[in-house]
Design a protein around this motif. Structure first.
Motif: not given
Ligand SMILES: [Zn+2]
Length: 156
Positions: A76-105
């Motif tokens: 999916l490609a999104m232009v000008n995305p805006v988060i309009t609502r979030t659920l007040n329940r949280f989930a925890v997952e491992m995240e990586g990022c191309l801009s962050v060295p894997p040691s800091q994921w």
């Protein structure tokens, strides 16, 4: 502010955490033209080549509000995305990022569901709710548009 995409050279290199450029707020897209389509195509190629989950334009040096994301075998490609609502329940997952060295994921806590309004590459407006892997990757990429990286977050 309007940015002329044709005047910006999208890089193949990914900017890494520590680059002040990544910390700025990306600007809204106003022109839905061939330059935008080319930028999105380029971003999709990078995501595929790097086997990444997503990418924000600012990560390749173009500070506009454009993201691409993949989950469940779809993209999916999104232009000008805006988060309009979030659920007040949280989930925890491992995240990586191309801009962050894997040691800091790290594990990141985020709302388990969110609703997003966005435009596609020809300017049509969309609104949809997302959960699971989609909610996570989209919130991560939208963070980039406001200069936020996973390294700003305490490991969950
Ligand atoms: Zn990222």
């Amino acid at each position: 502010m309007e940015i002329s995409l044709s005047s910006l050279k999208a890089a193949h290199a990914i900017l890494m955490d520590g680059a002040p450029f990544l910390r700025q707020r990306s600007v809204e897209i106003e022109k839905f033209d061939d330059d935008l389509a080319a930028l999105v195509r380029h971003m999709i190629e990078i995501v595929q080549a790097r086997r990444a989950r997503g990418l924000a334009a600012i990560q390749i040096g173009v500070p506009v509000r454009v993201i691409v994301a993949t989950a469940d075998g779809k993209g999916l490609a999104m232009v000008n995305p805006v988060i309009t609502r979030t659920l007040n329940r949280f989930a925890v997952e491992m995240e990586g990022c191309l801009s962050v060295p894997p040691s800091q994921w790290r594990k990141v806590s985020r709302p388990a569901k969110c609703e997003i309004e966005w435009q596609d590459i020809i300017g049509n407006r969309h609104a949809e709710g997302f959960s699971g892997a989609w909610a996570r990757v989209l919130q991560h990429e939208i963070d980039h548009l406001d200069g936020t990286l996973i390294t700003d977050r305490e490991p969950a």
